[in-house]
Every structure is written in C-alpha cells, then in structure tokens.
Motif scaffolding. Sequence first.
Motif, PDB file in Angstrom:
ATOM      1  N   ILE A  29       0.815  -1.335  -0.038  1.00  0.00           N
ATOM      2  CA  ILE A  29       0.070  -0.176   0.022  1.00  0.00           C
ATOM      3  C   ILE A  29       0.989   1.344  -0.032  1.00  0.00           C
ATOM      4  O   ILE A  29       0.658   2.131  -0.880  1.00  0.00           O
ATOM      5  N   ARG A  30       2.074   1.185   0.824  1.00  0.00           N
ATOM      6  CA  ARG A  30       2.758   2.412   1.017  1.00  0.00           C
ATOM      7  C   ARG A  30       3.468   2.663  -0.339  1.00  0.00           C
ATOM      8  O   ARG A  30       3.658   3.892  -0.692  1.00  0.00           O
ATOM      9  N   GLU A  31       4.124   1.617  -0.856  1.00  0.00           N
ATOM     10  CA  GLU A  31       4.993   1.849  -1.756  1.00  0.00           C
ATOM     11  C   GLU A  31       4.431   1.663  -3.417  1.00  0.00           C
ATOM     12  O   GLU A  31       5.007   2.431  -4.186  1.00  0.00           O
ATOM     13  N   CYS A  32       3.257   0.974  -3.489  1.00  0.00           N
ATOM     14  CA  CYS A  32       2.849   0.784  -4.835  1.00  0.00           C
ATOM     15  C   CYS A  32       1.617   1.470  -5.174  1.00  0.00           C
ATOM     16  O   CYS A  32       1.265   1.375  -6.398  1.00  0.00           O
ATOM     17  N   LYS A  33       0.843   1.878  -4.342  1.00  0.00           N
ATOM     18  CA  LYS A  33      -0.438   2.573  -4.338  1.00  0.00           C
ATOM     19  C   LYS A  33      -0.530   3.395  -5.715  1.00  0.00           C
ATOM     20  O   LYS A  33      -1.518   3.098  -6.810  1.00  0.00           O
ATOM     21  N   PRO A  34       0.407   4.246  -5.859  1.00  0.00           N
ATOM     22  CA  PRO A  34       0.296   5.143  -7.096  1.00  0.00           C
ATOM     23  C   PRO A  34       0.456   4.434  -8.437  1.00  0.00           C
ATOM     24  O   PRO A  34       0.187   4.993  -9.392  1.00  0.00           O
ATOM     25  N   TYR A  35       1.087   3.209  -8.521  1.00  0.00           N
ATOM     26  CA  TYR A  35       1.135   2.549  -9.682  1.00  0.00           C
ATOM     27  C   TYR A  35       0.289   1.532 -10.087  1.00  0.00           C
ATOM     28  O   TYR A  35       0.306   1.026 -11.256  1.00  0.00           O
ATOM     29  N   VAL A  36      -0.677   1.170  -9.107  1.00  0.00           N
ATOM     30  CA  VAL A  36      -1.542   0.293  -9.428  1.00  0.00           C
ATOM     31  C   VAL A  36      -3.184   0.802  -9.366  1.00  0.00           C
ATOM     32  O   VAL A  36      -4.136  -0.152  -9.685  1.00  0.00           O
ATOM     33  N   MET A  37      -3.382   1.964  -8.879  1.00  0.00           N
ATOM     34  CA  MET A  37      -4.611   2.411  -8.820  1.00  0.00           C
ATOM     35  C   MET A  37      -5.400   2.812 -10.167  1.00  0.00           C
ATOM     36  O   MET A  37      -4.583   3.240 -11.138  1.00  0.00           O
ATOM     37  N   PHE A  38      -6.618   2.929 -10.147  1.00  0.00           N
ATOM     38  CA  PHE A  38      -7.319   3.328 -11.298  1.00  0.00           C
ATOM     39  C   PHE A  38      -6.988   5.031 -11.541  1.00  0.00           C
ATOM     40  O   PHE A  38      -6.683   5.685 -10.323  1.00  0.00           O
ATOM     41  N   PRO A  39      -7.062   5.868 -12.572  1.00  0.00           N
ATOM     42  CA  PRO A  39      -7.236   5.052 -13.962  1.00  0.00           C
ATOM     43  C   PRO A  39      -6.131   4.309 -14.452  1.00  0.00           C
ATOM     44  O   PRO A  39      -5.060   4.130 -14.073  1.00  0.00           O
ATOM     45  N   ALA A  40      -6.874   3.595 -15.640  1.00  0.00           N
ATOM     46  CA  ALA A  40      -6.017   2.488 -16.371  1.00  0.00           C
ATOM     47  C   ALA A  40      -4.719   3.074 -16.831  1.00  0.00           C
ATOM     48  O   ALA A  40      -3.606   2.594 -17.147  1.00  0.00           O
ATOM     49  N   SER A  41      -4.926   4.485 -17.220  1.00  0.00           N
ATOM     50  CA  SER A  41      -3.584   4.985 -17.980  1.00  0.00           C
ATOM     51  C   SER A  41      -3.346   6.095 -17.337  1.00  0.00           C
ATOM     52  O   SER A  41      -4.280   6.938 -16.796  1.00  0.00           O
ATOM     53  N   PRO A  42      -2.074   6.678 -17.303  1.00  0.00           N
ATOM     54  CA  PRO A  42      -1.010   6.001 -17.746  1.00  0.00           C
ATOM     55  C   PRO A  42      -0.522   4.828 -16.851  1.00  0.00           C
ATOM     56  O   PRO A  42      -0.660   4.897 -15.755  1.00  0.00           O
ATOM     57  N   LYS A  43       0.471   3.804 -17.516  1.00  0.00           N
ATOM     58  CA  LYS A  43       1.069   3.092 -16.807  1.00  0.00           C
ATOM     59  C   LYS A  43       2.364   3.571 -16.313  1.00  0.00           C
ATOM     60  O   LYS A  43       3.085   4.057 -17.030  1.00  0.00           O
ATOM     61  N   ILE A  44       2.552   3.773 -15.000  1.00  0.00           N
ATOM     62  CA  ILE A  44       3.892   4.426 -14.695  1.00  0.00           C
ATOM     63  C   ILE A  44       4.679   3.245 -14.037  1.00  0.00           C
ATOM     64  O   ILE A  44       4.475   2.351 -13.361  1.00  0.00           O
ATOM     65  N   THR A  45       5.966   3.624 -14.394  1.00  0.00           N
ATOM     66  CA  THR A  45       7.044   2.718 -13.913  1.00  0.00           C
ATOM     67  C   THR A  45       7.170   2.911 -12.499  1.00  0.00           C
ATOM     68  O   THR A  45       7.540   4.004 -12.000  1.00  0.00           O
TER      69      THR A  45
END
Length: 107
Positions: A30-46
């Motif tokens: 939750i702390r480290e990955c939330k910004p990378y897996v939340m909606f919206p689907a785009s864009p995908k962020i490294t």
Amino acid sequence: MANHFSLLLVLAFVLVVTAEDCVVDLKGIIRECKPYVMFPASPKITPASACCSVVQKVNAPCMCSKVTKEIEKVVCMDKVVYVADYCKNPLKPGSDCGSYHVPSQGQ
C-alpha cells in the motif's frame, strides 16, 4: 477521498485474511505501490525501486486468491500485471488474479 478510504478498508480486510496463509507485506505494498496500481488504467507508470522490492517478496498466486470484486473496483489489475512484470515477479500468463484473467504473453 472516498476511493482512498474504500481501498484502505478493503486492503485492511485482505491483510487480516492474508496474514495467516500468504507471505506478504501488505502495508508495504500500500505504502510503496499504491500510485502505480490504482485507477485510472492509463497511464502506466514505471514503479519505483521501493515498490519493486516489496513486490518481489509477494507470493503472487496466494495473494491473487484473496483479490475480491471490491479490490478490483479500486485497483487496476492491468497495472498490477504491469508492475509485477516490471518488478520481475510476474503473474503467470493464463492464471487468474481475483476474477481478472492474466493475459497470455503477446496479447
């Protein structure tokens, strides 16, 4: 704001259920990955290296068995697959993560 609260409630429930039979640092995810897996689907962020270091420790099949429809409403499973691949702990192509079917390679 309601989305963040809903996510925390859902993930708190998963933490309780998962703690017994999956090795996972859900708070770290939750702390480290939330910004990378939340909606919206785009864009995908490294994802950042801190996210990857948590993802690499996840027992993906076990964690996927705990994904509910409620989680899928706030977490973009396409992004989860992307992050898992990028972090070198990919979900098995053709497997299921919750109700999400992980695409075969090349799809």
